[in-house]
Write an enzyme that holds these catalytic residues in place. Structure first.
Site, PDB file in Angstrom:
ATOM      1  N   SER A 132       0.789  -1.225   0.000  1.00 21.20           N
ATOM      2  CA  SER A 132       0.000   0.000   0.000  1.00 21.20           C
ATOM      3  C   SER A 132       0.821   1.274   0.000  1.00 21.20           C
ATOM      4  CB  SER A 132      -0.937   0.013   1.212  1.00 21.20           C
ATOM      5  OG  SER A 132      -0.194  -0.021   2.418  1.00 21.20           O
ATOM      6  N   HIS A 180      -5.298  -4.348  -1.655  1.00 17.01           N
ATOM      7  CA  HIS A 180      -5.160  -3.266  -2.628  1.00 17.01           C
ATOM      8  C   HIS A 180      -5.190  -3.779  -4.068  1.00 17.01           C
ATOM      9  CE1 HIS A 180      -4.330   0.008   0.220  1.00 17.01           C
ATOM     10  NE2 HIS A 180      -3.824  -0.959   0.968  1.00 17.01           N
ATOM     11  N   LYS A 240     -11.931  -0.952  -0.117  1.00 17.23           N
ATOM     12  CA  LYS A 240     -11.063  -0.180  -1.014  1.00 17.23           C
ATOM     13  C   LYS A 240     -11.698  -0.119  -2.402  1.00 17.23           C
ATOM     14  CE  LYS A 240      -6.961  -0.772   1.806  1.00 17.23           C
ATOM     15  NZ  LYS A 240      -7.702  -1.168   3.025  1.00 17.23           N
TER      16      LYS A 240
END
Length: 404
Positions: free
Chosen positions: A199, A227, A257
């Site tokens: 990240s 991610h 996310k």
């Protein structure tokens, strides 16, 4: 009201906050009016209600809402319908009365996307990591040095020996495993844990090579796709991009996310999911994921799989990287996360302030989130940014007086 005194056996939060202030590590909350590509924001009002001034929204370049789905009408409508039909919250642990059709529908689609038999949702990606590692309780965990805090905390809570290997380095992993092979019993359980997309650095783990090493020693692989979920073929992650679903025993991720909702998940075999449902304490002893969040995530996953949001995102990533590179910036990473390494923490804070003056929200990332001397501006364009938004961000960097 009882005073917060530093005398006796109490605590002194003011002194601890001042100590953080002295070394540039104190942070403040910054309320944003909406979750999206553009929003108004303000400084921390502490206990008061935030007041958003001005008519021109800022461009948000630091969100994990990569596909811009958090505010998508289809996603919010799905959450609203589920709240009306099922309820705003699960009401209990999934093992008691908190297991609803919304959970089961989402888990079915996650398992299909990740190429596994089952999936299990948690209240957060953090809870998924901590719960999975502690429930498996391996004798040895081999963990990438740059893994997320939730992985680190899961390792701390487990009774395992933890071996940290060099970042994205299969050779270092092989050396560490060779050393332990001579010391430990052949019946010991080994788990290799890594993020797929990191990240803060935006780089991607060499999963195939890591699988080669793990298989050489009979270890299991656990990959956190927080991610990456939703950003690759058919809404999958790096595991799917690289065709590794059948070589990785445990895939984790988050719904908060790219999928724009809330919660976490584990995708694995039937026995692993059943074990986690019985022994992962962060699942067993937590109220189930809110049904509206599950419905929102299921709809977002469908959009990620079948819509054009992924293509829009990668187009914006390429445009931003090209523009910043042409402006003289060295952009790290190979994913949708574009770190601009500054180095000194105060310089990074100053650069973030200059960007804010230009209407770009991209806070400085400082230690302990990143190593000392590597403070940075972490840029994360979204699918819903326009070409004009991207170009405005590039112009703000071009005009900045503080530069790496």
């Amino acid at each position: 009201m009882r005073s917060e005194s530093s005398s006796g056996h109490g605590f002194d939060p003011v002194a601890r906050l001042n100590a953080r202030e002295d070394v540039g590590l104190r942070r403040e909350l910054s309320p944003h009016e909406t979750v999206g590509a553009r929003t108004r924001w303000t400084n921390d009002p502490c206990g008061a209600q935030p007041v958003f001034a001005g008519d021109t929204p800022a461009i948000v370049m630091a969100s994990n809402n990569y596909l811009g789905l958090a505010g998508d009408d289809r996603v919010t409508d799905a959450a609203g319908r589920c709240a009306e039909l099922v309820g705003a919250g699960a009401g209990a642990s999934r093992l008691v009365t908190g297991d609803t059709p919304a959970h089961r529908a989402l888990e079915r689609d996650l398992a299909r996307t990740k190429g596994t038999k089952r999936a299990l949702t948690f209240s957060s990606g953090y809870a998924a990591n901590v719960g999975t590692i502690t429930a498996l309780d391996p004798d040895v965990v081999f963990s990438d040095v740059s893994n997320h805090a939730s992985i680190i905390d899961g390792c701390r809570l487990a009774s395992s020996e933890v071996v940290v290997y060099d970042h994205c380095d299969p050779d270092a992993l092989e050396t560490a495993m060779a050393d332990r092979a001579n010391e430990l019993a052949s019946t010991d359980s080994w788990l290799v844990v890594t993020d797929s997309v990191f990240s803060m650095d935006g780089d991607v783990a060499p999963l195939s090579s890591l699988c080669d090493v793990a298989e050489q020693y009979g270890a299991w692989m656990m990959v956190d796709e927080a991610h990456a979920t939703g950003l690759y073929a058919d809404g999958g992650g790096i595991v799917q991009r690289d065709g590794l679903s059948d070589r990785i025993q445990i895939q984790l991720g988050t719904l908060s996310k790219a999928l724009g909702a809330q919660g976490g998940y584990v995708a694995a075999s039937e026995p692993v999911v059943e074990l986690l449902a019985n022994e992962a304490r962060s699942f067993v002893y937590s109220t189930g994921l809110a049904p509206p969040a599950a419905a929102a995530a299921q709809t977002a996953l469908s959009i990620a799989r079948h819509g054009d949001r992924r293509q829009q995102l990668w187009s914006n990533v390429d445009r931003l990287r090209t523009g910043l590179t042409a402006a003289g910036y060295d952009i790290a990473g190979s994913s949708q996360i574009l770190p601009v390494i500054v180095g000194d923490r105060q310089d990074a804070v100053a650069l973030a302030a200059e960007l804010a003056e230009e209407g770009i929200v991209a806070p400085a990332i400082r230690p302990p989130t990143v190593p000392e001397g590597t403070s940075r501006i972490r840029l994360a364009p979204m699918a819903t940014h326009t070409s004009e938004d991207i170009d405005r961000c590039v112009k703000a960097f071009e005009r900045a007086e503080v530069a790496p």
